[in-house]
Each structure stands twice: as structure tokens, then as C-alpha cells.
Design a protein around this motif. Structure first.
Motif, PDB file in Angstrom:
ATOM      1  N   TYR A 124      51.221  12.936  55.196  1.00 56.14           N
ATOM      2  CA  TYR A 124      50.643  14.172  55.721  1.00 56.14           C
ATOM      3  C   TYR A 124      49.689  13.864  56.865  1.00 56.14           C
ATOM      4  CZ  TYR A 124      52.260  16.565  51.471  1.00 56.14           C
ATOM      5  OH  TYR A 124      53.016  17.085  50.465  1.00 56.14           O
ATOM      6  N   TRP A 125      49.487  14.865  57.740  1.00 52.38           N
ATOM      7  CA  TRP A 125      48.386  14.815  58.680  1.00 52.38           C
ATOM      8  C   TRP A 125      47.146  15.313  57.951  1.00 52.38           C
ATOM      9  CZ3 TRP A 125      48.346  12.506  63.291  1.00 52.38           C
ATOM     10  CH2 TRP A 125      49.576  12.296  63.948  1.00 52.38           C
TER      11      TRP A 125
ATOM     12  N   ALA B 283      61.262  13.132  59.053  1.00 51.03           N
ATOM     13  CA  ALA B 283      62.262  13.505  60.048  1.00 51.03           C
ATOM     14  C   ALA B 283      61.819  14.764  60.782  1.00 51.03           C
ATOM     15  CB  ALA B 283      63.613  13.724  59.370  1.00 51.03           C
ATOM     16  N   GLY B 284      61.886  14.741  62.106  1.00 46.32           N
ATOM     17  CA  GLY B 284      61.523  15.906  62.892  1.00 46.32           C
ATOM     18  C   GLY B 284      60.054  16.243  62.837  1.00 46.32           C
ATOM     19  N   GLY B 285      59.206  15.242  62.552  1.00 43.89           N
ATOM     20  CA  GLY B 285      57.775  15.490  62.440  1.00 43.89           C
ATOM     21  C   GLY B 285      57.128  15.855  63.764  1.00 43.89           C
ATOM     22  N   LEU B 286      56.032  16.623  63.673  1.00 41.06           N
ATOM     23  CA  LEU B 286      55.281  17.039  64.850  1.00 41.06           C
ATOM     24  C   LEU B 286      54.345  15.920  65.304  1.00 41.06           C
ATOM     25  CD1 LEU B 286      54.287  20.637  63.681  1.00 41.06           C
ATOM     26  CD2 LEU B 286      56.142  20.014  65.241  1.00 41.06           C
ATOM     27  N   SER B 287      54.045  15.909  66.594  1.00 36.95           N
ATOM     28  CA  SER B 287      53.114  14.936  67.143  1.00 36.95           C
ATOM     29  C   SER B 287      51.683  15.373  66.849  1.00 36.95           C
ATOM     30  CB  SER B 287      53.303  14.808  68.656  1.00 36.95           C
ATOM     31  OG  SER B 287      52.930  16.013  69.296  1.00 36.95           O
ATOM     32  N   ALA B 288      50.714  14.478  67.081  1.00 36.42           N
ATOM     33  CA  ALA B 288      49.316  14.810  66.869  1.00 36.42           C
ATOM     34  C   ALA B 288      48.903  15.978  67.758  1.00 36.42           C
ATOM     35  CB  ALA B 288      48.440  13.588  67.143  1.00 36.42           C
ATOM     36  N   ALA B 289      49.368  15.977  69.000  1.00 39.10           N
ATOM     37  CA  ALA B 289      49.035  17.060  69.921  1.00 39.10           C
ATOM     38  C   ALA B 289      49.576  18.394  69.420  1.00 39.10           C
ATOM     39  CB  ALA B 289      49.592  16.759  71.308  1.00 39.10           C
TER      40      ALA B 289
ATOM     41  N   GLU C  90      38.168  20.223  54.851  1.00 41.69           N
ATOM     42  CA  GLU C  90      39.090  19.110  54.989  1.00 41.69           C
ATOM     43  C   GLU C  90      40.502  19.664  54.841  1.00 41.69           C
ATOM     44  OE1 GLU C  90      38.023  16.306  52.004  1.00 41.69           O
ATOM     45  OE2 GLU C  90      36.117  15.769  52.963  1.00 41.69           O
ATOM     46  N   LEU C  91      41.399  19.273  55.729  1.00 36.83           N
ATOM     47  CA  LEU C  91      42.743  19.841  55.764  1.00 36.83           C
ATOM     48  C   LEU C  91      43.804  18.785  55.514  1.00 36.83           C
ATOM     49  CD1 LEU C  91      42.368  21.966  59.029  1.00 36.83           C
ATOM     50  CD2 LEU C  91      42.043  22.753  56.675  1.00 36.83           C
ATOM     51  N   ARG C  92      44.890  19.215  54.878  1.00 37.16           N
ATOM     52  CA  ARG C  92      46.105  18.410  54.779  1.00 37.16           C
ATOM     53  C   ARG C  92      47.229  19.258  55.362  1.00 37.16           C
ATOM     54  NH1 ARG C  92      47.332  16.245  49.034  1.00 37.16           N
ATOM     55  NH2 ARG C  92      45.511  14.985  49.569  1.00 37.16           N
ATOM     56  N   ILE C  93      47.990  18.690  56.287  1.00 39.45           N
ATOM     57  CA  ILE C  93      48.946  19.473  57.068  1.00 39.45           C
ATOM     58  C   ILE C  93      50.354  18.914  56.923  1.00 39.45           C
ATOM     59  CG2 ILE C  93      49.485  20.314  59.390  1.00 39.45           C
ATOM     60  CD1 ILE C  93      46.139  18.899  59.166  1.00 39.45           C
ATOM     61  N   ASP C  94      51.311  19.814  56.694  1.00 36.46           N
ATOM     62  CA  ASP C  94      52.713  19.413  56.608  1.00 36.46           C
ATOM     63  C   ASP C  94      53.137  18.824  57.951  1.00 36.46           C
ATOM     64  OD1 ASP C  94      55.721  19.865  56.981  1.00 36.46           O
ATOM     65  OD2 ASP C  94      55.471  20.332  54.865  1.00 36.46           O
TER      66      ASP C  94
END
Length: 216
Positions: A186-187, A157-163, A200-204
Motif C-alpha cells: 500500500y501507499w 499490476a497497473g499501480g499508480l505512481s507517487a505523483a 495517517e492514511l493507507r491508499i490502494d
């Protein structure tokens, strides 16, 4: 080799969901503000060497290393407080038992707790949270703080876009960002961090915060 400095402080990460408090331990050495080099220096000062698999996730640096006594240990370093915990080794405080973790989760309102296991200094479990949702939990092995609670298969819910994620990463000092994709809640992306290291990253997906950074 530096002298061993005991760094055993049972404090949860600021903002983490804490279970009933454990007994107080020694004072912290201060925040880890210098990234991976600072984390490695803390391990060296505490008498650990041959450090590998250094990872930052949910505000904690984790790694495997060898103690001054020659024992292989898992290390957990709180980036916010500098508190350092280690499995095994002479004088190391033992992590919480599975029974204790289960009791604390139940006291905090979690139920149907299953698949409770200890891995890299953290307890992991599946459970039903006080709101009745099935969640996956990651729990600090010594303090009992819940450092991650993820709804199983739930929508973001309320997730950010790729951009927007790319903008947040660039603002945080990452560059050469590639392979950005959404996977398992996750992104994830490959990038070069501010220190020039490929990671390597994992993003909220909601806050855009990097919750896991691992050397590529």
C-alpha cells in the motif's frame, strides 16, 4: 444519554466479496456521510460512550467504547448502510464463529486456510483463493463479507505512481500531505483531512482510494 437504538443489519459493503448470506437482521439507519463526527454521533445515539481508537478502513468505521451496561465493546459501523455491530454487551448479536467463517470460506472456494483470528470486529486469515494465489483476507465479523483480499507478496499490476497518488489525495480533500511511501502493498502518508484533522492514511495502489484513515 440517548436511548439505545438497535442497528443490527447484516449487509455487506457494496462491492465487497460476500460469502453465503447470513440471516437478515434489523433495517439500517442510512449511510454515514458526515465523516468521523457522524460516526461518533451514531455510536452516541446507540448508547455507547467513551469512544476511542476511531478508524475508517475499507468502508467501515471501527472503534472501542463502553456500552450503557458498562461493558467494553468493539464497534463496527458500515459507512454505506449505517449498520452497527458490537461485540459483547447485553443484547448484542454475537459475531460469526471461527468454524462458521472457515466453512463459508471453503464454500466460496478458498483452501489452505490458516491463522484465522478475530480482531477489532473482523476475522483475519491467510488462505489460497479460488485462482490458487496465497492471499490475506479480512472478513466482516457478523456478515461474513470479505472486505479485503490482498495477494501475499504479489506485484501491484497497473499501480499508480507517487505523483498520481498525491493528485488523488488532493482531489479527495486532503492537504499538507507528507511522508508518502510504499510499504507492504500500500501507499502510506500523513495528511490533514477535509475536517482539519491530522491523519495517517493507507491508499490502494491501483485505485488510489483511501482504505484506512486513522487520527495521527
Amino acid at each position: 444519554m440517548h436511548a439505545i437504538k438497535p442497528l443490527l443489519l447484516a449487509l455487506a459493503l457494496a462491492g465487497a466479496t460476500a460469502l453465503p448470506a447470513a440471516a437478515a437482521e434489523a433495517p439500517a439507519e442510512g449511510p454515514v456521510t458526515g465523516g468521523a463526527p457522524d460516526a461518533l454521533l451514531r455510536f452516541d445515539e446507540a448508547g455507547y460512550f467513551a469512544v476511542y481508537d476511531l478508524t475508517l478502513a475499507h468502508g467501515y468505521w471501527t472503534a472501542e467504547a463502553t456500552s450503557a451496561a458498562g461493558a467494553r465493546v468493539d464497534l463496527v459501523l458500515d459507512a454505506a448502510t449505517g449498520a452497527l455491530h458490537a461485540t459483547g454487551g447485553t443484547g448484542a448479536a454475537a459475531p460469526l464463529t471461527a468454524a462458521t467463517v472457515r466453512q463459508r470460506l471453503e464454500a466460496a472456494g478458498y483452501s489452505a486456510i490458516r491463522d484465522l483470528e478475530f480482531d477489532d470486529g473482523f476475522w483475519e486469515a491467510d488462505a489460497r483463493n479460488p485462482a490458487g494465489r496465497r492471499v490475506e483476507l479480512r472478513i466482516h465479523g457478523w456478515t461474513g463479507a470479505i472486505v479485503e483480499e490482498r495477494v501475499e507478496g504479489g506485484p501491484v499490476a497497473g499501480g499508480l505512481s507517487a505523483a498520481q497518488i498525491l493528485e488523488r489525495l488532493a482531489a479527495a480533500g486532503y492537504r499538507n500531505i507528507r511522508n508518502l511511501e510504499f510499504d507492504d502493498g500500500y501507499w502510506e502518508a500523513d495528511a490533514t483531512n477535509a475536517a482539519g484533522v491530522r491523519v495517517e492514511l493507507r491508499i490502494d495502489p491501483v485505485t488510489g482510494e483511501v482504505v484506512h484513515e486513522e487520527r495521527d
